[in-house]
Scaffold this motif. Structure first.
Motif, PDB file in Angstrom:
ATOM      1  N   ALA A   1      40.869  31.930  41.058  1.00  0.00           N
ATOM      2  CA  ALA A   1      41.564  31.650  42.307  1.00  0.00           C
ATOM      3  C   ALA A   1      42.093  32.972  42.842  1.00  0.00           C
ATOM      4  O   ALA A   1      42.786  33.710  42.136  1.00  0.00           O
ATOM      5  N   ILE A   2      41.742  33.284  44.088  1.00  0.00           N
ATOM      6  CA  ILE A   2      42.131  34.547  44.708  1.00  0.00           C
ATOM      7  C   ILE A   2      43.163  34.261  45.791  1.00  0.00           C
ATOM      8  O   ILE A   2      42.856  33.609  46.792  1.00  0.00           O
ATOM      9  N   ILE A   3      44.379  34.740  45.583  1.00  0.00           N
ATOM     10  CA  ILE A   3      45.479  34.488  46.513  1.00  0.00           C
ATOM     11  C   ILE A   3      45.558  35.619  47.529  1.00  0.00           C
ATOM     12  O   ILE A   3      45.624  36.788  47.169  1.00  0.00           O
ATOM     13  N   GLY A   4      45.556  35.248  48.811  1.00  0.00           N
ATOM     14  CA  GLY A   4      45.540  36.260  49.867  1.00  0.00           C
ATOM     15  C   GLY A   4      44.140  36.775  50.111  1.00  0.00           C
ATOM     16  O   GLY A   4      43.945  37.932  50.497  1.00  0.00           O
ATOM     17  N   ALA A   5      43.149  35.916  49.886  1.00  0.00           N
ATOM     18  CA  ALA A   5      41.744  36.327  49.985  1.00  0.00           C
ATOM     19  C   ALA A   5      41.371  36.716  51.407  1.00  0.00           C
ATOM     20  O   ALA A   5      41.677  36.003  52.364  1.00  0.00           O
TER      21      ALA A   5
ATOM     22  N   VAL B   1      34.653  30.098  42.590  1.00  0.00           N
ATOM     23  CA  VAL B   1      35.656  30.875  43.318  1.00  0.00           C
ATOM     24  C   VAL B   1      36.465  29.974  44.241  1.00  0.00           C
ATOM     25  O   VAL B   1      35.906  29.248  45.064  1.00  0.00           O
ATOM     26  N   ALA B   2      37.791  30.037  44.099  1.00  0.00           N
ATOM     27  CA  ALA B   2      38.708  29.353  45.009  1.00  0.00           C
ATOM     28  C   ALA B   2      39.416  30.408  45.840  1.00  0.00           C
ATOM     29  O   ALA B   2      40.094  31.283  45.295  1.00  0.00           O
TER      30      ALA B   2
ATOM     31  N   TYR C   1      37.412  27.036  50.012  1.00  0.00           N
ATOM     32  CA  TYR C   1      38.629  27.688  50.492  1.00  0.00           C
ATOM     33  C   TYR C   1      39.734  26.656  50.692  1.00  0.00           C
ATOM     34  O   TYR C   1      39.477  25.467  50.924  1.00  0.00           O
ATOM     35  N   TYR C   2      40.945  27.144  50.600  1.00  0.00           N
ATOM     36  CA  TYR C   2      42.137  26.303  50.714  1.00  0.00           C
ATOM     37  C   TYR C   2      43.145  27.025  51.589  1.00  0.00           C
ATOM     38  O   TYR C   2      43.472  28.192  51.339  1.00  0.00           O
TER      39      TYR C   2
ATOM     40  N   VAL D   1      41.299  32.225  35.916  1.00  0.00           N
ATOM     41  CA  VAL D   1      41.792  33.536  36.332  1.00  0.00           C
ATOM     42  C   VAL D   1      42.512  33.389  37.661  1.00  0.00           C
ATOM     43  O   VAL D   1      41.993  32.748  38.590  1.00  0.00           O
ATOM     44  N   LEU D   2      43.689  33.976  37.754  1.00  0.00           N
ATOM     45  CA  LEU D   2      44.434  34.050  39.002  1.00  0.00           C
ATOM     46  C   LEU D   2      44.497  35.510  39.429  1.00  0.00           C
ATOM     47  O   LEU D   2      44.937  36.373  38.661  1.00  0.00           O
ATOM     48  N   GLU D   3      44.032  35.803  40.649  1.00  0.00           N
ATOM     49  CA  GLU D   3      44.142  37.162  41.179  1.00  0.00           C
ATOM     50  C   GLU D   3      45.015  37.112  42.423  1.00  0.00           C
ATOM     51  O   GLU D   3      44.779  36.318  43.337  1.00  0.00           O
TER      52      GLU D   3
END
Length: 201
Positions: free
Chosen positions: A5-9, A28-29, A54-55, A81-83
């Motif tokens: 999960a990619i925060i601020g993607a 990939v989220a 995407y969210y 994994v959290l990025e």
């Protein structure tokens, strides 16, 4: 398959990280607030045979962020994994002497609190599995004070401290916590090429 999960993607670093992990058989989220950019990223990843969704979440709204991560976890059965690498842009930076209690709020709400919320959302699942990774990408002011980045430096140094503490606690539980401080502009074809940063992660 595992999931990141990619925060601020976004279409720079976020997309490079998505491609890199996707090439290693990760789902990939993508989590951010710009639907147009996220939709284009999912299409590009699909063309590379990378499963992604995407969210939408404004990171300043912690409930939205929590719901986005819960939805991603439900869709992919897990978040391994959290990025975390949101970038509010240079217009948000305030020099040290101009920092006030009031104008610090934006950086805290946009960066620091969402980082904590994101970790709290994914950590129970990682602890249950005895495995996982939490990755924080920040600017160089997290390590080296830069007067022009007074507000950002305060928050990013806090993220670095948080990441270090998490690492020291969670390493015995099989969970990796890392922090990467970028000391250059993130631009393709330079030493700050997003693909290079993605390879490091």
């Amino acid at each position: 398959m595992k999931t990141i999960a990619i925060i601020g993607a976004g279409p720079g670093l976020g997309l490079s990280i998505a491609k890199k992990f996707g090439s290693e058989q990760f789902n990939v989220a993508l989590i951010a607030r710009n639907e147009e950019k996220l939709s284009a990223m999912v299409k590009e990843l699909k063309d590379l045979n990378i499963e992604s969704k995407y969210y939408l979440a404004d990171l300043r709204n912690l409930e939205q962020l929590k719901q986005a991560l819960e939805a991603a976890n439900a869709d992919f059965n897990n978040i391994n994994v959290l990025e975390f690498s949101p970038y509010p842009g240079p217009k948000s930076f305030i020099p040290t002497l101009d920092v006030t209690a009031k104008n610090m709020t934006e950086q805290i709400n946009y960066y620091l609190l969402p980082a904590i919320e994101a970790v709290q959302s994914v950590l129970p699942g990682m602890q249950q599995n005895g495995a996982g990774a939490i990755l924080f990408t920040t600017g160089i002011s997290s390590m080296h004070p830069i007067p022009q980045l007074g507000n950002a430096g305060i928050v990013m140094a806090g993220i670095r401290n948080y990441a270090t503490n998490l690492h020291n606690i969670l390493k015995e539980q099989g969970i990796y916590v890392g922090h990467l401080s970028i000391a250059t502009l993130i631009e393709p074809g330079t030493e700050g090429d997003p693909d290079i940063i993605a390879d490091v992660w």
